[in-house]
Scaffold this motif. Structure first.
Motif, mmCIF file in Angstrom:
data_model
loop_
_atom_site.group_PDB
_atom_site.id
_atom_site.type_symbol
_atom_site.label_atom_id
_atom_site.label_comp_id
_atom_site.label_asym_id
_atom_site.label_seq_id
_atom_site.Cartn_x
_atom_site.Cartn_y
_atom_site.Cartn_z
ATOM 1 N N TYR A 1 3.139 2.146 -1.187
ATOM 2 C CA TYR A 1 4.260 3.066 -1.406
ATOM 3 C C TYR A 1 4.807 2.931 -2.823
ATOM 4 O O TYR A 1 5.090 1.815 -3.270
ATOM 5 C CB TYR A 1 5.375 2.764 -0.395
ATOM 6 C CG TYR A 1 6.645 3.548 -0.648
ATOM 7 C CD1 TYR A 1 6.871 4.763 -0.029
ATOM 8 C CD2 TYR A 1 7.615 3.060 -1.525
ATOM 9 C CE1 TYR A 1 8.020 5.481 -0.278
ATOM 10 C CE2 TYR A 1 8.771 3.785 -1.784
ATOM 11 C CZ TYR A 1 8.972 4.986 -1.147
ATOM 12 O OH TYR A 1 10.117 5.705 -1.401
ATOM 13 N N ILE A 2 4.943 4.059 -3.510
ATOM 14 C CA ILE A 2 5.666 4.028 -4.776
ATOM 15 C C ILE A 2 6.628 5.209 -4.824
ATOM 16 O O ILE A 2 6.415 6.234 -4.193
ATOM 17 C CB ILE A 2 4.753 4.080 -6.021
ATOM 18 C CG1 ILE A 2 3.858 5.312 -5.980
ATOM 19 C CG2 ILE A 2 3.926 2.823 -6.162
ATOM 20 C CD1 ILE A 2 3.307 5.661 -7.337
ATOM 21 N N GLU A 3 7.718 4.998 -5.573
ATOM 22 C CA GLU A 3 8.706 6.064 -5.726
ATOM 23 C C GLU A 3 8.745 6.438 -7.200
ATOM 24 O O GLU A 3 9.022 5.586 -8.049
ATOM 25 C CB GLU A 3 10.067 5.545 -5.252
ATOM 26 C CG GLU A 3 11.148 6.583 -5.276
ATOM 27 C CD GLU A 3 12.520 5.965 -5.025
ATOM 28 O OE1 GLU A 3 12.591 4.840 -4.505
ATOM 29 O OE2 GLU A 3 13.506 6.624 -5.378
ATOM 30 N N GLY B 1 -8.695 0.982 3.420
ATOM 31 C CA GLY B 1 -8.374 2.202 4.151
ATOM 32 C C GLY B 1 -6.888 2.474 4.207
ATOM 33 O O GLY B 1 -6.419 3.273 5.023
ATOM 34 N N ARG B 2 -6.114 1.814 3.347
ATOM 35 C CA ARG B 2 -4.666 2.045 3.362
ATOM 36 C C ARG B 2 -4.344 3.366 2.680
ATOM 37 O O ARG B 2 -4.877 3.659 1.619
ATOM 38 C CB ARG B 2 -3.953 0.913 2.613
ATOM 39 C CG ARG B 2 -4.067 -0.424 3.305
ATOM 40 C CD ARG B 2 -3.607 -1.554 2.403
ATOM 41 N NE ARG B 2 -2.187 -1.475 2.119
ATOM 42 C CZ ARG B 2 -1.556 -2.326 1.307
ATOM 43 N NH1 ARG B 2 -2.206 -3.281 0.699
ATOM 44 N NH2 ARG B 2 -0.255 -2.210 1.106
ATOM 45 N N PRO B 3 -3.460 4.187 3.265
ATOM 46 C CA PRO B 3 -3.060 5.422 2.589
ATOM 47 C C PRO B 3 -2.092 5.139 1.442
ATOM 48 O O PRO B 3 -1.531 4.045 1.358
ATOM 49 C CB PRO B 3 -2.374 6.226 3.690
ATOM 50 C CG PRO B 3 -2.040 5.274 4.776
ATOM 51 C CD PRO B 3 -2.839 4.024 4.585
ATOM 52 N N LEU B 4 -1.928 6.134 0.597
ATOM 53 C CA LEU B 4 -0.989 6.013 -0.525
ATOM 54 C C LEU B 4 0.149 7.004 -0.326
ATOM 55 O O LEU B 4 -0.088 8.162 0.021
ATOM 56 C CB LEU B 4 -1.723 6.313 -1.839
ATOM 57 C CG LEU B 4 -0.873 6.460 -3.099
ATOM 58 C CD1 LEU B 4 -0.196 5.145 -3.469
ATOM 59 C CD2 LEU B 4 -1.731 6.943 -4.269
ATOM 60 N N ILE B 5 1.382 6.536 -0.504
ATOM 61 C CA ILE B 5 2.541 7.423 -0.384
ATOM 62 C C ILE B 5 3.245 7.483 -1.733
ATOM 63 O O ILE B 5 3.590 6.442 -2.298
ATOM 64 C CB ILE B 5 3.521 6.923 0.703
ATOM 65 C CG1 ILE B 5 2.831 6.916 2.064
ATOM 66 C CG2 ILE B 5 4.773 7.791 0.738
ATOM 67 C CD1 ILE B 5 3.696 6.381 3.196
ATOM 68 N N ILE B 6 3.423 8.688 -2.260
ATOM 69 C CA ILE B 6 4.162 8.846 -3.513
ATOM 70 C C ILE B 6 5.438 9.617 -3.223
ATOM 71 O O ILE B 6 5.406 10.796 -2.903
ATOM 72 C CB ILE B 6 3.334 9.584 -4.581
ATOM 73 C CG1 ILE B 6 2.018 8.836 -4.817
ATOM 74 C CG2 ILE B 6 4.127 9.729 -5.871
ATOM 75 C CD1 ILE B 6 1.118 9.489 -5.855
ATOM 76 N N ASP B 7 6.563 8.909 -3.293
ATOM 77 C CA ASP B 7 7.868 9.519 -3.040
ATOM 78 C C ASP B 7 8.397 10.090 -4.358
ATOM 79 O O ASP B 7 7.967 9.667 -5.418
ATOM 80 C CB ASP B 7 8.818 8.450 -2.478
ATOM 81 C CG ASP B 7 9.914 9.060 -1.613
ATOM 82 O OD1 ASP B 7 10.115 10.288 -1.686
ATOM 83 O OD2 ASP B 7 10.559 8.311 -0.862
ATOM 84 N N GLU B 8 9.320 11.033 -4.271
ATOM 85 C CA GLU B 8 9.847 11.707 -5.463
ATOM 86 C C GLU B 8 8.699 12.283 -6.287
ATOM 87 O O GLU B 8 8.642 12.132 -7.499
ATOM 88 C CB GLU B 8 10.678 10.733 -6.323
ATOM 89 C CG GLU B 8 11.848 10.073 -5.615
ATOM 90 C CD GLU B 8 13.009 11.027 -5.314
ATOM 91 O OE1 GLU B 8 12.937 12.216 -5.726
ATOM 92 O OE2 GLU B 8 13.959 10.603 -4.657
#
Lengths: 211, 246
Positions: B63-65, B106-113
């Motif tokens: 996770y990154i913002e 196999g981890r997904p990536l989440i990009i916030d903002e």
């Protein structure tokens, strides 16, 4: 013998033996336990237990025996020397050392803390109840007291900022200080109530104990 | 008193969390020829962060913002930081490191903002990461994000598997939220409806008001509240105070 406190390894490249062994495994891909011993200088028993767990977990497989030091009949020159197994990495599951028990099942201890550390990074602000709620996913249940405790120590150690102080009936709100996100491994509250950050490999609170 | 209440573990019952969870599950199971980019969009306060935190924990996502001044390199470095990997020197090497780690785990990536990323024209980076890792990438942003992607980066727009529009809170969400934030007070339906209507379905403000009602109830020493009891008391709407009539 109980495991030594994690902070005893301060300054070492890896915060625990398994991380060091895993890095060596990923580098070599195919190896004997002796190879890993040479690479990491970790204890032989520690290495073979971990290799055993990884094998049972389907991450490694044994592909044969080391025949070095044997004659053509496959008999070892020295009787006491049994033939060491050769292992191969079959499932590279990333840079983080898999946490497995000896029978190959996943270690669940510490998942609550890990979840809380993740949630703290994602939520813009939180109180202990929200933290416990969000960190309780699937089989992992984070107790309210555990969330409160974790917040308490991380706040003292300077990871969290108090957004709104508590008042009767309302819990205090905190947020993580962005620049204090040191990495994916959750800071640990040691038995002696020191905060150890495995990402930087040292005790960060209390100050006088920080090296 | 509140110490005795166990966590209810029902974040997963909120509408937006369920929508995001289903989209992510289907992206993780998709056929190899299907695209794997997801986009969760909606105005602020609808509980996008709650959904993000749930997915991050559930799927052990990276996770990154985003921050407005981040460059491409900053994005790459921060992804590697979240993965716990020491970054190499150049950007293409970092991209390879990310690809190797994400595809191995196999981890997904989440990009916030993600609006910041798109506004700066850095969206092709998402394509790069997706191409080297083949793991789902979830972009989270405000309601205009799909439009921005369409006009600025059609190539990515075409590769989005699911568009998830964050929904305003409904009656059952409000109920779930009271269980989470005020488990010791019983709310009547009409009061919850009144709260939800006043704040226009904004989850964050529903929570603020649930807390407000709970505090008031605790002070008044009542354990069950309804609309009549609340009466004309004011709720928090987030709007600046109206000028008082003379």
């Amino acid at each position: 013998m109980p495991r030594k406190p994690v902070s005893d390894r301060a300054g070492a490249e890896f915060t625990d033996a398994r991380a060091a062994v895993w890095a060596a495994i990923r580098k070599r891909k195919q190896f004997t336990i002796e190879d890993l011993e040479l690479d990491t200088r970790e204890n032989n028993r520690t290495i073979s237990t971990y290799v055993q767990s990884l094998k049972n977990g389907g991450i490694l497989e044994m592909v044969g025996h080391d025949t070095r030091g044997m004659n053509s009949q496959g008999v070892t020159k020295r009787k006491h020397m049994n033939r060491p197994g050769i292992f191969r990495l079959v499932k590279n599951v990333g840079s983080e050392a898999p946490r497995l028990q000896r029978d190959g099942t996943v270690v669940t201890q510490g998942s609550g803390t890990r979840n809380m550390w993740r949630v703290m990074k994602v939520l813009p602000s939180f109180d202990y109840r929200e933290l416990a709620n969000e960190a309780s996913v699937d089989d992992v249940v984070v107790k309210l007291s555990a969330a409160k405790d974790y917040i308490h120590y991380l706040h003292k150690a300077g990871y969290l900022q108090l957004v709104r102080a508590s008042k009767p009936g309302t819990a205090a709100q905190y947020r993580m200080i962005r620049s204090r996100f040191t990495g994916p491994k959750p800071p640990q509250i040691q038995r002696v109530k020191h905060v150890f950050d495995p990402n930087v490999g040292k005790v960060v609170w209390p100050q006088e104990c920080a090296q | 008193m509140s110490e005795k209440i166990t966590p209810v573990n029902n974040v997963g019952a909120l509408t937006n969390v369920v929508l995001a969870l289903n989209a992510m599950s289907s992206a993780l199971d998709r056929d190899s020829d299907m695209p794997g980019i997801l986009c969760l969009h909606g105005r602020s306060g609808l509980g996008k962060s709650k959904a993000a935190s749930f997915l991050t924990v559930k799927f052990d996502a990276c996770y990154i913002e985003g921050i407005s001044l981040w460059t491409r390199k900053a994005y790459l470095e921060n992804i590697l930081k979240d993965l716990g990997i020491h970054p190499e020197k150049t950007m293409w090497q970092m991209l390879e490191q990310i690809g190797e780690e994400l595809s191995a785990t196999g981890r997904p990536l989440i990009i916030d903002e993600a609006d910041y990323l798109v506004d700066k024209g850095l969206a092709p980076l998402v394509m790069d990461i997706y191409q080297v890792s083949q793991t789902p990438v979830l972009l989270i942003g405000e309601e205009r994000l799909p439009n921005k992607l369409l006009t600025k980066h059609e190539k990515i727009h075409n590769r989005v598997l699911h568009w998830i529009a964050a929904q305003p809170a409904n009656a059952s969400d409000c109920q779930t939220l009271t269980q989470m934030y005020a488990p010791d007070i019983k709310f009547d339906k009409a009061l919850l409806e009144h709260i939800n209507k006043t704040v226009d379905g904004c989850t964050r403000r529903v929570v603020v008001n649930i807390n407000l009602v709970r505090e008031t109830a605790l002070k008044a020493k009542v354990s069950s509240v309804d609309l009549d009891w609340w009466g004309e008391r004011e709720l928090y709407t987030g709007q600046s105070a109206k000028r008082r009539a003379k």
